[in-house]
Structures are given as C-alpha cells and as structure tokens.
Design a protein around this motif. Structure first.
Motif, mmCIF file in Angstrom:
data_model
loop_
_atom_site.group_PDB
_atom_site.id
_atom_site.type_symbol
_atom_site.label_atom_id
_atom_site.label_comp_id
_atom_site.label_asym_id
_atom_site.label_seq_id
_atom_site.Cartn_x
_atom_site.Cartn_y
_atom_site.Cartn_z
ATOM 1 N N TYR A 260 0.847 -1.196 0.000
ATOM 2 C CA TYR A 260 0.000 0.000 0.000
ATOM 3 C C TYR A 260 0.881 1.243 0.000
ATOM 4 O O TYR A 260 1.429 1.639 1.025
ATOM 5 C CB TYR A 260 -0.897 -0.009 1.234
ATOM 6 N N ASP A 261 1.032 1.859 -1.157
ATOM 7 C CA ASP A 261 1.914 3.020 -1.259
ATOM 8 C C ASP A 261 1.139 4.302 -1.532
ATOM 9 O O ASP A 261 1.674 5.276 -2.030
ATOM 10 C CB ASP A 261 2.965 2.809 -2.350
ATOM 11 N N VAL A 269 -3.096 6.314 10.392
ATOM 12 C CA VAL A 269 -2.489 5.188 11.074
ATOM 13 C C VAL A 269 -3.444 4.008 10.983
ATOM 14 O O VAL A 269 -4.547 4.045 11.521
ATOM 15 C CB VAL A 269 -2.198 5.515 12.549
ATOM 16 N N PHE A 270 -3.031 2.950 10.296
ATOM 17 C CA PHE A 270 -3.872 1.782 10.101
ATOM 18 C C PHE A 270 -3.594 0.722 11.172
ATOM 19 O O PHE A 270 -2.471 0.634 11.679
ATOM 20 C CB PHE A 270 -3.620 1.159 8.727
ATOM 21 N N PRO A 271 -4.590 -0.092 11.518
ATOM 22 C CA PRO A 271 -4.335 -1.248 12.390
ATOM 23 C C PRO A 271 -3.223 -2.113 11.808
ATOM 24 O O PRO A 271 -3.044 -2.176 10.587
ATOM 25 C CB PRO A 271 -5.681 -1.984 12.391
ATOM 26 N N ALA A 272 -2.504 -2.773 12.671
ATOM 27 C CA ALA A 272 -1.287 -3.478 12.268
ATOM 28 C C ALA A 272 -1.510 -4.503 11.159
ATOM 29 O O ALA A 272 -0.646 -4.692 10.301
ATOM 30 C CB ALA A 272 -0.655 -4.149 13.481
ATOM 31 N N ASP A 273 -2.645 -5.180 11.157
ATOM 32 C CA ASP A 273 -2.852 -6.258 10.193
ATOM 33 C C ASP A 273 -3.666 -5.838 8.968
ATOM 34 O O ASP A 273 -4.128 -6.700 8.214
ATOM 35 C CB ASP A 273 -3.527 -7.441 10.871
ATOM 36 N N THR A 274 -3.834 -4.545 8.770
ATOM 37 C CA THR A 274 -4.701 -4.068 7.683
ATOM 38 C C THR A 274 -4.330 -4.673 6.339
ATOM 39 O O THR A 274 -5.199 -5.102 5.579
ATOM 40 C CB THR A 274 -4.650 -2.530 7.579
ATOM 41 N N PHE A 275 -3.053 -4.723 6.026
ATOM 42 C CA PHE A 275 -2.624 -5.149 4.698
ATOM 43 C C PHE A 275 -2.091 -6.583 4.666
ATOM 44 O O PHE A 275 -1.451 -6.982 3.707
ATOM 45 C CB PHE A 275 -1.604 -4.160 4.143
ATOM 46 N N ASP A 276 -2.362 -7.322 5.737
ATOM 47 C CA ASP A 276 -2.042 -8.745 5.767
ATOM 48 C C ASP A 276 -3.204 -9.490 5.114
ATOM 49 O O ASP A 276 -4.299 -9.568 5.662
ATOM 50 C CB ASP A 276 -1.852 -9.212 7.214
ATOM 51 N N PRO A 297 -16.692 -8.222 11.261
ATOM 52 C CA PRO A 297 -17.818 -7.399 11.729
ATOM 53 C C PRO A 297 -17.479 -5.919 11.791
ATOM 54 O O PRO A 297 -18.377 -5.081 11.877
ATOM 55 C CB PRO A 297 -18.101 -7.957 13.134
ATOM 56 N N ASN A 298 -16.183 -5.586 11.706
ATOM 57 C CA ASN A 298 -15.761 -4.192 11.884
ATOM 58 C C ASN A 298 -15.200 -3.527 10.642
ATOM 59 O O ASN A 298 -14.904 -2.341 10.660
ATOM 60 C CB ASN A 298 -14.703 -4.118 12.995
ATOM 61 N N HIS A 299 -15.034 -4.268 9.558
ATOM 62 C CA HIS A 299 -14.461 -3.632 8.379
ATOM 63 C C HIS A 299 -14.794 -4.393 7.095
ATOM 64 O O HIS A 299 -15.139 -5.570 7.110
ATOM 65 C CB HIS A 299 -12.940 -3.486 8.512
ATOM 66 N N PHE A 300 -14.658 -3.674 5.990
ATOM 67 C CA PHE A 300 -14.715 -4.258 4.648
ATOM 68 C C PHE A 300 -13.538 -3.671 3.885
ATOM 69 O O PHE A 300 -13.380 -2.447 3.802
ATOM 70 C CB PHE A 300 -16.026 -3.902 3.951
ATOM 71 N N MET A 301 -12.672 -4.529 3.351
ATOM 72 C CA MET A 301 -11.480 -4.064 2.634
ATOM 73 C C MET A 301 -11.397 -4.782 1.283
ATOM 74 O O MET A 301 -11.696 -5.973 1.185
ATOM 75 C CB MET A 301 -10.210 -4.325 3.437
ATOM 76 N N PHE A 302 -10.954 -4.018 0.299
ATOM 77 C CA PHE A 302 -10.857 -4.554 -1.069
ATOM 78 C C PHE A 302 -9.562 -4.024 -1.686
ATOM 79 O O PHE A 302 -9.375 -2.813 -1.804
ATOM 80 C CB PHE A 302 -12.069 -4.083 -1.886
ATOM 81 N N PHE A 303 -8.637 -4.928 -2.029
ATOM 82 C CA PHE A 303 -7.347 -4.548 -2.589
ATOM 83 C C PHE A 303 -7.165 -5.159 -3.968
ATOM 84 O O PHE A 303 -7.388 -6.368 -4.149
ATOM 85 C CB PHE A 303 -6.199 -5.017 -1.687
#
Length: 306
Positions: A260-261, A269-276, A297-303
C-alpha cells in the motif's frame, strides 16, 4: 495579569480548566501570557476550520469539538463553504490567497498555541483546469490528488478524487460504494451494509471499477455488518468456470502483504494487520486481474493487485 503571580501548579490548573477560546484570548494579551499558555495548555488532536455556518476555527480534543475563534464577516471564505478540511490544511482558489493571508496567520497561531503541527494552507492551481467554472463550485476536487475530509455530501466531485479519506462517512458509505471512481479511499465511522458490499464486489467483477486500487471501510460500532453474507457470496463463486472465481491465498500467485503506497498512508495510522491478506478471499477475473477481499464485523477491505 494576576495569573502570572500564582505558583506554577496553580497557573497550570487554571489554564487546563479554561476552554480553548478563553486560552486563545488570554494568549493574545501579552507575549508573557502567550508563553504561559503555551507551556501549560492541553494538547489538542486537530486544528481545522468549520466552514458551515459560523466560519470559525475549531479544535478537536478527544472527539469533542471546541470553538476557538470566529472569523470576521469580511474574511469568511465563501468559495470554501462546501469544505471542512482536516489535517490542518484548507484548500483555496489561488485568486483568494492574498485576501485570506490573515486566515493563514490565525491558523498558524492557533496551531502554535495548542501544540498542533501547522501546515500552510494548500493552494490548488486552476489556471489549466478548464472544468473549473466558478469560485463557489467544489468541482475542483475532481483534480485534487488527495483530500482528507470530515464529510462532504453525497454524489459530490470527491467521487473522482484520486486518494480520499472521509472521517465520518455514516450513511454516505452507500454513495461511495456505488459511485467512487478514484484509486484509494478510506471511510471511517461507516454504516456498512452487506448488500452494498456484495454489490461492490460484483461491480468489480463486471469491470465497472477499473481505476480502483483500494477500498477500506471501518464500521460504526453501533451498526451490525453481516460479514457472513459477503463470505457466502464469495464462496458461491469459488467453483466458477465461465466467470470470476474465488481462491484462497496461494503464495506463488501473490504476496501475503498488499503493498500500500498511497499518499493516504502518510496521513492515517492503520491497524497493524490491515494489509495482511493471508486470510483474504482472492477474486480472479477472466482477464487475470486479481483482487483480495477482507471482511469482519468491523471492516470491509478490497485490494486490487498490480
């Protein structure tokens, strides 16, 4: 003033109990009082401009908003009425910069008093922007690389902003899921909806969001996001033959961590495991393009992988 004759602990207690606007005015009485306030003031989280109705500078402390200083009517930046910017920056039309030099001066002073890093007011150059029509229009946001906003109403030009953070998305999350056309977006305090999340995934499968690199939405604690509904959709595509298929992580096909650049990484500041993405669900389209979905239950992420 008499407060300066008090012992340090007493002076500090008084300043700590005064509201931000009182401390601001106290600091203006003399240089010694300014130093006294600066040395004993509480630290604020952010300094920004409220450009809604009263045209004022405000500070945010522990999630609460405190008014500091109201602008004179002659300084009220009318063409900025649509925007309430965070990260200590306000974007102005270049023709207005000279008119608002006093705003910049006040902004920097407040940041100094309340120990908040001060940035200069950002200026967007519209000279070559043929789409910019009038100074009251927010359309210039379509050509801005990055915006960090508290909230800007639905179906706005921010839908095309390349990198975008919305602090208080709430119900507007639906508009961004449907219509965002930029590259990277972060929605905070979002009222997530599993039906909308499923629709977002299907739209990407149908090549309707080809500019997208990342979509991150953090849930509002009071809402319920049914991630199992999203997972069921993904599992239903797992054995697809003639359309996009879903796979588990294969280290030979992609990295574990999404690189993620985006410029947003410098502002958030993202949670530590955001991009894992080890436990994410990979979508592989017929054209070979790969994306990873992460849900809880707390997020939806799409990469989207390069």
């Amino acid at each position: 003033m008499r407060i300066r004759s008090f012992p340090n602990l007493v002076s500090r207690q008084i300043i700590q109990e005064m509201d931000p606007s009182e401390n601001f005015m106290l600091s203006k009485t003399s240089k010694k009082m300014k130093d006294l306030v600066k040395n004993n003031i509480y630290k604020v989280d952010q300094v920004w401009m409220n450009l809604n109705s009263n045209w004022s500078f405000v500070v945010e402390i522990g999630g609460k908003i405190h008014n500091v200083f109201d602008l004179r009517a002659g300084l009220a930046p009318w063409e900025m009425k649509w925007h309430r910017f965070l990260v200590n920056a306000v974007m102005l039309h270049p023709s207005a910069v000279q008119k608002y030099h006093e705003i910049l001066k006040i902004h920097n002073y407040i940041c100094e008093i309340f120990k908040c890093e001060s940035n200069k007011i950002s200026v967007i150059d519209y000279i070559e922007n043929q789409e910019f029509i009038d100074e009251e229009s927010p359309r210039f946001l379509m050509n801005v690389d990055f915006c960090h906003l508290r909230i800007l109403g639905s179906r706005s030009p921010t839908m095309k902003t390349r990198n975008l953070i919305i602090e208080d998305a709430k119900i507007f999350v639906a508009d961004f899921i449907h219509h965002y056309e930029g590259q990277n977006i972060v929605l905070k305090n979002a009222w997530l909806n599993d039906r909308l999340a499923r629709l977002f995934i299907l739209n990407w499968m149908l090549k309707m969001k080809e500019n997208l690199v990342s979509f991150i939405a953090f849930q509002n604690r009071q809402e319920v996001f049914d991630e199992s509904s999203v997972v069921n959709l993904l599992n239903s595509k797992r054995n697809a033959i003639t359309e996009s298929r879903v796979e588990d992580w294969d280290p030979e096909k992609r990295d574990r961590y999404f690189n993620y650049d985006s410029i947003i990484a410098n502002q958030n500041v993202f949670p530590a495991d955001t991009f894992d993405c080890e436990h994410g669900y990979d979508i592989v389209r017929e054209d070979g393009k790969r994306a990873t979905v992460k849900v809880s239950p707390n997020h939806f992420m799409f990469f989207v992988w390069p």
